[in-house]
Scaffold this active site. Sequence first.
Site, PDB file in Angstrom:
ATOM      1  N   CYS A 126      27.309 -55.004  -3.510  1.00 21.71           N
ATOM      2  CA  CYS A 126      25.962 -54.354  -3.770  1.00 21.71           C
ATOM      3  C   CYS A 126      25.285 -54.761  -2.422  1.00 21.71           C
ATOM      4  CB  CYS A 126      25.293 -54.935  -4.914  1.00 21.71           C
ATOM      5  SG  CYS A 126      24.014 -54.034  -5.451  1.00 21.71           S
ATOM      6  N   HIS A 164      29.028 -54.087  -9.277  1.00 22.77           N
ATOM      7  CA  HIS A 164      29.193 -55.871  -9.608  1.00 22.77           C
ATOM      8  C   HIS A 164      30.196 -55.888 -10.376  1.00 22.77           C
ATOM      9  CE1 HIS A 164      25.288 -56.909  -8.057  1.00 22.77           C
ATOM     10  NE2 HIS A 164      24.719 -55.797  -8.568  1.00 22.77           N
ATOM     11  N   GLU A 168      31.325 -58.935 -11.188  1.00 21.50           N
ATOM     12  CA  GLU A 168      31.061 -60.166 -11.712  1.00 21.50           C
ATOM     13  C   GLU A 168      30.732 -60.171 -13.141  1.00 21.50           C
ATOM     14  OE1 GLU A 168      29.805 -59.038  -9.291  1.00 21.50           O
ATOM     15  OE2 GLU A 168      27.420 -59.398  -9.125  1.00 21.50           O
ATOM     16  N   SER A 190      22.829 -90.483 -22.057  1.00 17.90           N
ATOM     17  CA  SER A 190      21.799 -89.707 -23.029  1.00 17.90           C
ATOM     18  C   SER A 190      22.467 -89.365 -24.340  1.00 17.90           C
ATOM     19  CB  SER A 190      21.437 -88.694 -22.558  1.00 17.90           C
ATOM     20  OG  SER A 190      22.437 -87.464 -22.377  1.00 17.90           O
ATOM     21  N   GLY A 191      23.889 -89.663 -24.561  1.00 16.57           N
ATOM     22  CA  GLY A 191      24.578 -89.148 -25.521  1.00 16.57           C
ATOM     23  C   GLY A 191      25.034 -87.779 -25.444  1.00 16.57           C
ATOM     24  N   GLY A 192      24.523 -87.106 -24.441  1.00 17.92           N
ATOM     25  CA  GLY A 192      24.779 -85.628 -24.216  1.00 17.92           C
ATOM     26  C   GLY A 192      26.137 -85.704 -23.562  1.00 17.92           C
ATOM     27  N   VAL A 193      26.631 -84.243 -23.194  1.00 20.62           N
ATOM     28  CA  VAL A 193      27.925 -84.169 -22.637  1.00 20.62           C
ATOM     29  C   VAL A 193      28.096 -84.389 -21.108  1.00 20.62           C
ATOM     30  CG1 VAL A 193      29.637 -82.197 -22.187  1.00 20.62           C
ATOM     31  CG2 VAL A 193      28.439 -82.142 -24.096  1.00 20.62           C
ATOM     32  N   ASP A 194      26.998 -84.302 -20.445  1.00 20.55           N
ATOM     33  CA  ASP A 194      27.137 -84.117 -19.179  1.00 20.55           C
ATOM     34  C   ASP A 194      27.103 -85.862 -18.773  1.00 20.55           C
ATOM     35  OD1 ASP A 194      26.897 -81.558 -19.060  1.00 20.55           O
ATOM     36  OD2 ASP A 194      24.738 -81.650 -18.534  1.00 20.55           O
ATOM     37  N   SER A 195      26.224 -86.600 -19.303  1.00 19.11           N
ATOM     38  CA  SER A 195      26.383 -87.835 -18.944  1.00 19.11           C
ATOM     39  C   SER A 195      27.330 -88.761 -19.582  1.00 19.11           C
ATOM     40  CB  SER A 195      24.917 -88.659 -19.217  1.00 19.11           C
ATOM     41  OG  SER A 195      24.912 -88.796 -20.604  1.00 19.11           O
ATOM     42  N   THR A 196      27.873 -88.228 -20.484  1.00 17.72           N
ATOM     43  CA  THR A 196      29.155 -88.939 -21.095  1.00 17.72           C
ATOM     44  C   THR A 196      30.383 -88.598 -20.058  1.00 17.72           C
ATOM     45  OG1 THR A 196      28.210 -88.671 -23.289  1.00 17.72           O
ATOM     46  CG2 THR A 196      30.541 -89.204 -23.064  1.00 17.72           C
TER      47      THR A 196
END
Length: 509
Positions: free
Chosen positions: A78, A166, A168, A220-226
């Site tokens: 583009c 585009h 993508e 935090s119990g969340g996916v990222d920090s785990t």
Amino acid sequence: MEKIVILDFGSQYTQLIARRVRELNVYCEIHPHNKAPQIDENVKGIILSGSPFSVRDENSPKPDLSAYRGKLPLLGVCYGAQYLAQSNGGEVLPSKIREYGRANLTFVDQNHCLMKGVSNNSQVWMSHGDTIKTLPTNTKIFASTHDVEVAGYEFLNEETYAIQFHPEVYHSTEGTRLLKNFIVGVCKCSQDWTPNSFVESTVEELKNKIGNDKVVLGLSGGVDSTVAAVLLHKAIGKNLYCIFVDNGLLRKNEFEGVLDQYKHLGLNVKGVDAKNKFYSALAGISDPETKRKAIGKTFIDVFDEEAHLIEDVSWLAQGTIYPDVIESISATGGPSATIKSHHNVGGLPDYMKLKIVEPLRLLFKDEVRRVGRTLGLNDSLLGRHPFPGPGLAIRILGDITPEKVQILQEVDHIFIEGLKKANLYDSVWQAGAILLPVQSVGVMGDERTYEKAVALRAVESTDGMTADWCHLPYEFLAKTSNEIINRVKGVNRVVYDISSKPPATIEWE
Ligand code: XMP
């Protein structure tokens, strides 16, 4: 590590290009056009993104591409395609017919390397108000659409290609095929960037970087920090100290449940009960922003105190992921002063003097999940709905008291467990309940009641940036409402939130 570099001109689709490249198991990085990285033997190709600018704007981005042209394969998308034309003697003018939305490609050169496996008439997505009127010399068109003659062209005698559409976006139905033709066919990338290879190389890097130092991480119990914790644990074992703070604003039984899950993973986790500190800090506060600030500050105080109990700790690990990193870098102004700190840590003060390690800073959310799976984490952990750092505090409208938290925990528990039982949990992106600051009249048995109302919210989304309310079955809503009113003392009315984002937001505060 082999990579593709995407030079960003500020298009809303730049992140999507990166995702598509990575879906081909090829690593790629997005860099602002004015902060291009050093090119070394690992860089296999360059993609120029789209842009909100017109190449005819006086202050539009005009980077010097001489470091790549003819040396590395290059694909302009583009704006990238128009810039390549204009900066090489071609002419770009406003289109007579502005082309937004669907178009269909017709081959000019059916055997072109980028068109391999793409069907004639393939649907592509256009989004541009300018058009390439005259091409530079030494170029050749390989694809057109009904309204746009120069939909795809190349520079002869070098591996420089340009496309007006585009590839993508989802609506370019064979866009991934075209990107693969460029990335695998032209750039010769070997497609070996997999979750396994990521784990192996990251663990090795973390070992080298951290050595025998100690690292503290806020879970935090969340996916990222785990996932960040499990990766670090694989690299440095017992030198990773995790802290999980109970701020009194978590879901019912969450603190104990998550702690238990972490212990099973072999992590060294200290659970810190700081409920009362948070309740005191929040007492009497109704304003949403003031609540968030009070929670952020209390978190830092508690975390700092706990981190100081770990002797000689020198690193702070964070679960920052790639969108956080990219969002903090503007395409036109260059990198902002600091990279956004992990929202659940809320920005730690400089006096902690800890070096930062962010093992997931190169990954998108779905890649974090894939890595988590490779690391052996189970689906119930990886599939958890997002939950905000300030927790139930931003779902209790008005001031926070432990009693209100308890009521909301019960309501939320009935709703979430109900979704799981009805097999609806995984098809919902995020769900929760909101305690409203209103009371209404009801009747239970023969008695008049005057009690609280709660709202249920369930949304579909891919990234939380936009969202639509879930059309949950009426039977499910009826059953849930009944259960809540019958079981939770103090609640006599349930409503369902049917607002999309925008114009509403997912959370009420
Ligand atoms: P909104 O309400 O802005 O939420 O539509 C979008 C997503 O972000 C989450 N959220 C937060 N997460 N700290 C967090 O960690 C916060 O302060 C915060 N505020 C909103 C929200 O739950 C949703 O997933």
